[in-house]
Design an enzyme around this catalytic site. Structure first.
Site, PDB file in Angstrom:
ATOM      1  N   ASN A 133       0.880  -1.185  -0.023  1.00  0.00           N
ATOM      2  CA  ASN A 133      -0.045   0.000  -0.037  1.00  0.00           C
ATOM      3  C   ASN A 133       0.790   1.432   0.014  1.00  0.00           C
ATOM      4  O   ASN A 133       0.543   2.266  -0.503  1.00  0.00           O
ATOM      5  CB  ASN A 133      -1.002   0.094   1.178  1.00  0.00           C
ATOM      6  CG  ASN A 133      -1.856  -1.089   1.079  1.00  0.00           C
ATOM      7  OD1 ASN A 133      -2.138  -1.841   0.080  1.00  0.00           O
ATOM      8  ND2 ASN A 133      -2.686  -1.355   2.354  1.00  0.00           N
ATOM      9  N   ASN A 166      -0.043  -1.587  -7.208  1.00  0.00           N
ATOM     10  CA  ASN A 166      -0.476  -2.410  -5.834  1.00  0.00           C
ATOM     11  C   ASN A 166      -1.657  -2.667  -5.565  1.00  0.00           C
ATOM     12  O   ASN A 166      -2.512  -1.467  -5.488  1.00  0.00           O
ATOM     13  CB  ASN A 166       0.519  -2.339  -4.711  1.00  0.00           C
ATOM     14  CG  ASN A 166       0.004  -3.171  -3.567  1.00  0.00           C
ATOM     15  OD1 ASN A 166       0.558  -4.323  -3.502  1.00  0.00           O
ATOM     16  ND2 ASN A 166      -0.518  -2.776  -2.409  1.00  0.00           N
ATOM     17  N   GLU A 167      -2.417  -3.809  -5.603  1.00  0.00           N
ATOM     18  CA  GLU A 167      -3.904  -3.903  -5.243  1.00  0.00           C
ATOM     19  C   GLU A 167      -4.710  -2.777  -5.727  1.00  0.00           C
ATOM     20  O   GLU A 167      -5.316  -2.226  -4.767  1.00  0.00           O
ATOM     21  CB  GLU A 167      -3.680  -4.194  -3.552  1.00  0.00           C
ATOM     22  CG  GLU A 167      -3.241  -5.260  -2.953  1.00  0.00           C
ATOM     23  CD  GLU A 167      -3.379  -5.608  -1.552  1.00  0.00           C
ATOM     24  OE1 GLU A 167      -3.637  -4.802  -0.865  1.00  0.00           O
ATOM     25  OE2 GLU A 167      -2.742  -6.825  -1.339  1.00  0.00           O
ATOM     26  N   GLU A 195       2.324 -11.569  -2.498  1.00  0.00           N
ATOM     27  CA  GLU A 195       2.035 -11.240  -0.894  1.00  0.00           C
ATOM     28  C   GLU A 195       1.347 -12.747  -0.384  1.00  0.00           C
ATOM     29  O   GLU A 195       0.085 -12.670  -0.806  1.00  0.00           O
ATOM     30  CB  GLU A 195       1.233 -10.046  -0.598  1.00  0.00           C
ATOM     31  CG  GLU A 195       2.047  -8.680  -0.875  1.00  0.00           C
ATOM     32  CD  GLU A 195       1.348  -7.555  -0.411  1.00  0.00           C
ATOM     33  OE1 GLU A 195       0.668  -7.679   0.449  1.00  0.00           O
ATOM     34  OE2 GLU A 195       1.442  -6.598  -1.178  1.00  0.00           O
ATOM     35  N   GLN A 239       6.086 -10.360   5.158  1.00  0.00           N
ATOM     36  CA  GLN A 239       7.010  -9.527   4.690  1.00  0.00           C
ATOM     37  C   GLN A 239       8.202 -10.282   5.286  1.00  0.00           C
ATOM     38  O   GLN A 239       8.120 -11.426   5.450  1.00  0.00           O
ATOM     39  CB  GLN A 239       6.943  -8.070   5.102  1.00  0.00           C
ATOM     40  CG  GLN A 239       5.516  -7.492   4.567  1.00  0.00           C
ATOM     41  CD  GLN A 239       5.582  -5.861   4.839  1.00  0.00           C
ATOM     42  OE1 GLN A 239       6.403  -5.308   5.453  1.00  0.00           O
ATOM     43  NE2 GLN A 239       4.407  -5.299   4.541  1.00  0.00           N
TER      44      GLN A 239
END
Ligand code: AHR
Length: 502
Positions: free
Chosen positions: A72, A172-173, A291, A347
């Site tokens: 994010n 991202n996303e 992820e 992560q």
């Protein structure tokens, strides 16, 4: 006693083990970067401020590729803030994690850190608040040898050699309403295609990842992938998938999380292949599962928390049960090695991470470190097509689920086999019989398990070795390997080909 069986047949393979399956993820989130992998002044920091204790653990973990800088975070990121003399870099607010970002560690430091750890960099571009122009400028700064404004800026910053980054994430996303610059599938698909086309004008050989769904429960799941790929099919190589699982009190379902991950992968591949058919293409789009992890997301503070530099976010102490689930997800990723050709454990340090550190203090391995390190080290050669036969147990989220799951790899040089297996049952051991007749005579080289009487046991700063792999008794004779798997356990069993005919 519950019993299960597996047949190993070396000529039935899924495909080669892709080293990129053992990727990690470094985001400017919490203390992943600052006081995680980067801490100038720490007694074990090197001349660049990189913690060498963390570098050693990352090497032991076997990480092949690292995605950076988010997550994010990337959707509000200006990469230019993070290069050049550290004292000139601006401090910014990061709305994704309500953090104050000093930019003291940035793009140049990340590449230097990757080179020191022998890790391939995978960079994400900001397609949230920015667009194609900034993306191609970032590419030029990183990858063009010199003689242009952006590439000469990199050279002036001390990097004469281009960074040679091959793999790039186009945002991202972007399906998530929480994402800065969130877009509809149509809007994002068009932007991803335009940006990818522009990047390919500079370097046709880049490997580009379009954003897929943030998880399988997204209301747009399926149609998002189809629409994005309708726009960008020719331009991209991967569609991404993200998934995090959490024990919300229903441990039986939690231990079956990889069933959901398996279904997710199957559906993304089916959707990508549907678009291929519709567009009459022959090229295949693969999945970048960039992820994945166990994440206690429900414990993350909300948008009312104060702005802070390097706040402690998601520094969960992972349990034995969490480690078993991580091991099960690695089994699922290996099983799909023909289509999931890149994956990142999210992560790497402190935040949702297999490695923990304290500022000015030690670094230690979480329970989840071990299934990853053992799989990365011993999954070699080809993944075998393995179909376990096992009894089921009932879960509220995923219905009846087999108590056991397994996969195996075979190294074509020498024929050594490694079996990765888990027992999801919370009370019962499982007696596993593996038919090895097709392999010829084999002997057990090593068998270890993550197991123990307390599935909630975890490693901490003061008790860092509470959950570690321990030897498992396994016997191979006359074409059968026999092993008993304790409740809530994950195991790695290595077989070598014997010269005799026993
Ligand atoms: O890894 C933590 C966050 O999870 C990432 O920033 C985001 O991409 C995902 O929702």
């Amino acid at each position: 006693m519950l019993t299960a069986s597996v047949v190993l047949e070396p000529s039935f393979t899924v495909g080669p083990v892709n080293r990129r399956l053992f990727g990690g993820f470094v985001e400017h989130m919490g203390r992943c970067v600052y006081t995680g992998l980067y801490e100038p002044g720490h007694p074990l920091a090197d001349e660049d401020g990189f913690r060498t204790d963390v570098l050693d653990l990352i090497r032991e973990l076997g990480i092949s590729v690292v995605r950076y800088p988010g997550g994010n975070f990337v959707s509000g990121y200006r990469w230019e803030d993070s290069v050049g003399p550290a004292e000139d870099r601006p401090t910014r607010l990061d709305p994704a994690w309500r953090s104050v970002e000093s930019n003291q560690f940035g793009l140049d430091e990340f590449i230097r850190w990757c080179r020191k750890s022998d890790i391939e960099p995978m960079l994400a571009m900001n397609l949230g608040t920015r667009g194609t122009q900034e993306a191609v400028e970032l590419w030029e700064y990183c990858n063009h040898p010199g003689g242009t404004s952006w590439s000469d800026l990199r050279r002036r910053h001390g990097a004469a050699e281009p960074y040679g980054v091959r793999m790039w994430c186009l945002g991202n996303e972007m399906d998530g309403p929480w994402q800065l610059g969130h877009k509809s599938a149509d809007e994002y698909g068009r932007l991803a295609a335009t940006t990818a086309r522009a990047l390919r004008q500079f370097d046709a050989g880049l490997e580009l990842v379009a954003c897929g769904s943030s998880h399988r429960q997204m209301p747009t799941f399926g149609s998002w992938e189809a629409t994005v790929l309708e726009h960008a099919y020719d331009e991209v190589d991967f569609i991404s998938a993200h998934a995090y699982y959490e024990d919300k009190g229903d441990t039986a379902s939690f231990l079956a999380s990889s069933v959901n991950m398996d279904l997710f992968i199957t559906d993304v591949v089916a959707t990508a292949d549907f678009v291929r058919a519709r567009l009459n293409k022959t090229k295949r789009i693969n999945v970048s599962f960039d992820e994945w992890n166990v994440w206690y997301l429900s414990r993350v503070p909300g948008q009312d928390s104060p702005w802070q530099a390097t706040p402690r976010i998601s520094e969960d102490a992972y349990t034995l049960a969490d480690a078993v689930v991580v091991g099960s997800m690695l089994i699922t990723l290996l099983r799909h090695t023909d289509r999931v050709t890149s994956a990142c454990l999210a992560q790497l340090v402190n935040t949702i991470a297999p490695i923990r550190t304290e500022p000015a203090g030690p670094a230690w391995r979480q329970a989840t470190f071990y299934p990853f390190a053992l799989t990365a080290r011993h999954a070699r050669g080809d993944v075998l097509r393995v179909e376990p036969t096992a009894p089921t147990y009932s879960t509220s989220l995923y219905g009846d689920v087999p108590v056991l799951d397994a996969t195996a790899t075979r190294d074509p040089d020498g024929g050594d086999i490694t079996i990765f297996v888990l027992n999801r049952h919370q009370d019962e051991p499982v007696q596993l019989e593996v038919n090895t007749a097709a392999l010829g005579p084999v002997g057990v080289q090593e068998a270890v398990a993550l197991a123990g009487p307390d599935p909630s046991a975890a490693n901490t700063e003061h008790d860092p070795n509470r959950v570690i792999p321990t030897p498992l008794h396994a016997e191979a004779q006359q074409g059968t390997l026999s092993v008993q798997l304790p409740p809530v356990s994950w195991a790695c069993i290595r077989l070598g080909i014997r010269a005799d005919t026993g």
